[in-house]
Design a protein around this motif. Sequence first.
Motif, PDB file in Angstrom:
ATOM      1  N   GLY A   1      50.683 -19.014  22.864  1.00 31.88           N
ATOM      2  CA  GLY A   1      51.341 -18.605  21.635  1.00 31.88           C
ATOM      3  C   GLY A   1      50.879 -19.312  20.396  1.00 31.88           C
ATOM      4  N   ALA A   2      49.697 -19.908  20.408  1.00 34.75           N
ATOM      5  CA  ALA A   2      49.237 -20.666  19.237  1.00 34.75           C
ATOM      6  C   ALA A   2      47.732 -20.536  19.038  1.00 34.75           C
ATOM      7  N   HIS A   3      47.186 -19.348  19.269  1.00 35.38           N
ATOM      8  CA  HIS A   3      45.760 -19.125  19.048  1.00 35.38           C
ATOM      9  C   HIS A   3      45.532 -17.681  18.626  1.00 35.38           C
ATOM     10  N   PRO A   4      44.391 -17.378  18.001  1.00 33.49           N
ATOM     11  CA  PRO A   4      44.128 -16.003  17.559  1.00 33.49           C
ATOM     12  C   PRO A   4      44.016 -15.044  18.742  1.00 33.49           C
ATOM     13  N   LEU A   5      44.414 -13.797  18.503  1.00 33.35           N
ATOM     14  CA  LEU A   5      44.230 -12.746  19.495  1.00 33.35           C
ATOM     15  C   LEU A   5      42.774 -12.304  19.502  1.00 33.35           C
ATOM     16  N   THR A   6      42.207 -12.179  20.685  1.00 31.45           N
ATOM     17  CA  THR A   6      40.806 -11.780  20.785  1.00 31.45           C
ATOM     18  C   THR A   6      40.571 -10.427  20.135  1.00 31.45           C
ATOM     19  N   ALA A   7      41.501  -9.506  20.330  1.00 33.20           N
ATOM     20  CA  ALA A   7      41.332  -8.151  19.806  1.00 33.20           C
ATOM     21  C   ALA A   7      41.866  -7.988  18.386  1.00 33.20           C
ATOM     22  N   GLY A   8      42.440  -9.054  17.812  1.00 34.88           N
ATOM     23  CA  GLY A   8      43.024  -8.942  16.477  1.00 34.88           C
ATOM     24  C   GLY A   8      41.961  -9.024  15.389  1.00 34.88           C
ATOM     25  N   ARG A   9      42.137  -8.244  14.353  1.00 38.40           N
ATOM     26  CA  ARG A   9      41.205  -8.240  13.229  1.00 38.40           C
ATOM     27  C   ARG A   9      41.743  -9.114  12.100  1.00 38.40           C
ATOM     28  N   GLU A  10      40.882  -9.997  11.607  1.00 35.78           N
ATOM     29  CA  GLU A  10      41.276 -10.861  10.496  1.00 35.78           C
ATOM     30  C   GLU A  10      41.513 -10.027   9.242  1.00 35.78           C
ATOM     31  N   LEU A  11      42.540 -10.389   8.505  1.00 36.01           N
ATOM     32  CA  LEU A  11      42.856  -9.717   7.251  1.00 36.01           C
ATOM     33  C   LEU A  11      42.433 -10.648   6.120  1.00 36.01           C
ATOM     34  N   ALA A  12      41.518 -10.180   5.286  1.00 37.65           N
ATOM     35  CA  ALA A  12      40.952 -11.036   4.253  1.00 37.65           C
ATOM     36  C   ALA A  12      41.896 -11.189   3.072  1.00 37.65           C
TER      37      ALA A  12
ATOM     38  N   VAL B   1      51.672 -14.946  12.909  1.00 38.41           N
ATOM     39  CA  VAL B   1      50.857 -15.071  11.703  1.00 38.41           C
ATOM     40  C   VAL B   1      50.122 -16.410  11.745  1.00 38.41           C
ATOM     41  N   LEU B   2      48.795 -16.353  11.800  1.00 37.12           N
ATOM     42  CA  LEU B   2      47.978 -17.563  11.815  1.00 37.12           C
ATOM     43  C   LEU B   2      47.137 -17.640  10.548  1.00 37.12           C
ATOM     44  N   LEU B   3      46.949 -18.855  10.047  1.00 32.17           N
ATOM     45  CA  LEU B   3      46.113 -19.099   8.878  1.00 32.17           C
ATOM     46  C   LEU B   3      44.889 -19.902   9.302  1.00 32.17           C
ATOM     47  N   PRO B   4      43.670 -19.415   9.026  1.00 30.03           N
ATOM     48  CA  PRO B   4      42.470 -20.202   9.327  1.00 30.03           C
ATOM     49  C   PRO B   4      42.384 -21.422   8.403  1.00 30.03           C
ATOM     50  N   VAL B   5      42.119 -22.566   8.981  1.00 25.31           N
ATOM     51  CA  VAL B   5      41.991 -23.807   8.215  1.00 25.31           C
ATOM     52  C   VAL B   5      40.514 -24.016   7.866  1.00 25.31           C
ATOM     53  N   GLY B   6      40.253 -24.721   6.772  1.00 28.00           N
ATOM     54  CA  GLY B   6      38.889 -25.051   6.404  1.00 28.00           C
ATOM     55  C   GLY B   6      38.276 -24.122   5.385  1.00 28.00           C
ATOM     56  N   ARG B   7      39.032 -23.148   4.907  1.00 28.67           N
ATOM     57  CA  ARG B   7      38.536 -22.224   3.891  1.00 28.67           C
ATOM     58  C   ARG B   7      39.186 -22.520   2.549  1.00 28.67           C
TER      59      ARG B   7
ATOM     60  N   LEU C   1      48.093 -39.581  12.360  1.00 26.41           N
ATOM     61  CA  LEU C   1      47.690 -38.714  11.257  1.00 26.41           C
ATOM     62  C   LEU C   1      46.464 -37.938  11.717  1.00 26.41           C
ATOM     63  N   ARG C   2      46.602 -36.619  11.819  1.00 28.70           N
ATOM     64  CA  ARG C   2      45.548 -35.783  12.389  1.00 28.70           C
ATOM     65  C   ARG C   2      45.019 -34.808  11.338  1.00 28.70           C
ATOM     66  N   PRO C   3      43.706 -34.781  11.133  1.00 30.70           N
ATOM     67  CA  PRO C   3      43.157 -33.789  10.214  1.00 30.70           C
ATOM     68  C   PRO C   3      42.845 -32.483  10.947  1.00 30.70           C
ATOM     69  N   LEU C   4      43.054 -31.369  10.286  1.00 25.77           N
ATOM     70  CA  LEU C   4      42.654 -30.062  10.794  1.00 25.77           C
ATOM     71  C   LEU C   4      41.700 -29.458   9.783  1.00 25.77           C
TER      72      LEU C   4
ATOM     73  N   GLY D   1      37.516 -24.104  11.903  1.00 26.84           N
ATOM     74  CA  GLY D   1      37.665 -23.773  13.313  1.00 26.84           C
ATOM     75  C   GLY D   1      39.087 -23.886  13.820  1.00 26.84           C
ATOM     76  N   ASP D   2      39.952 -24.565  13.069  1.00 31.50           N
ATOM     77  CA  ASP D   2      41.355 -24.690  13.456  1.00 31.50           C
ATOM     78  C   ASP D   2      42.179 -23.579  12.808  1.00 31.50           C
ATOM     79  N   HIS D   3      43.348 -23.325  13.394  1.00 32.03           N
ATOM     80  CA  HIS D   3      44.315 -22.388  12.835  1.00 32.03           C
ATOM     81  C   HIS D   3      45.698 -23.033  12.890  1.00 32.03           C
ATOM     82  N   ILE D   4      46.541 -22.672  11.934  1.00 31.95           N
ATOM     83  CA  ILE D   4      47.938 -23.084  12.016  1.00 31.95           C
ATOM     84  C   ILE D   4      48.822 -21.843  12.053  1.00 31.95           C
ATOM     85  N   THR D   5      49.922 -21.933  12.786  1.00 27.35           N
ATOM     86  CA  THR D   5      50.918 -20.876  12.784  1.00 27.35           C
ATOM     87  C   THR D   5      51.735 -21.010  11.503  1.00 27.35           C
ATOM     88  N   ALA D   6      51.930 -19.890  10.814  1.00 26.65           N
ATOM     89  CA  ALA D   6      52.596 -19.918   9.513  1.00 26.65           C
ATOM     90  C   ALA D   6      54.009 -19.379   9.613  1.00 26.65           C
TER      91      ALA D   6
END
Length: 221
Positions: A64-75, A95-101, A166-169, A172-177
Amino acid sequence: MGFTIAGMREIRTGSRRRVRPAESTAVAEYTGLWGWDVVPGARAVRGGGRPDCSCGAAGCAAPGAHPLTAGRELAAGATLEEAAAAWARTPGAAVLLPVGRSFDILDVPEPAGRGALARLERMGLPLGPVAATPTGRALFFVAPGAAAGLPGLLYRTGWDDARLDLRPLGPGDHITAPPSDLGGHGPMRWLRPPTLDTAGRPPQARLLLGTLAYACHRSAA
């Protein structure tokens, strides 16, 4: 942006003709107002013992905390209708947010994060959004590059030898929003919600790191 603040107000208050689920509303807000990319994520499936994952993989490492393989990213910049249509194709997705962008994340214990947040606000330092997890963590949104630069920042501020929770993300990481559920533990929530001023311009990590490190060190002690 894909729609106006007036249009966002309409989706928040609802419409007599259409009722949108909370996730669809959040997705529209994240892409259209805050300028963030959004990814459909897996959900934890309730059961006996450790939660299973809606992805169906046996022994999933992050149920329950990773992107769906078949899911399409919404820009970022997607319209309200595009956001609703995208989430209709993945019903029940988190709802997941890509980190690092648009941002990196500094992840600290919630008690330390709350203390640091109050101090940073009193100091008048610039702050970005801050999210809280149901597992007791606080996620500070900071400018991209923080994850890669954290060792050097800790060294320059004298915290490199301290044992800090203290952990940096970063990339390549995602957070659940918010308002999605995190791995079956409960919903995410905002300690400091995003705004038009902070979502696209989170602060540099160096501005917050000393206060966050001190709060983590004091909390551990």
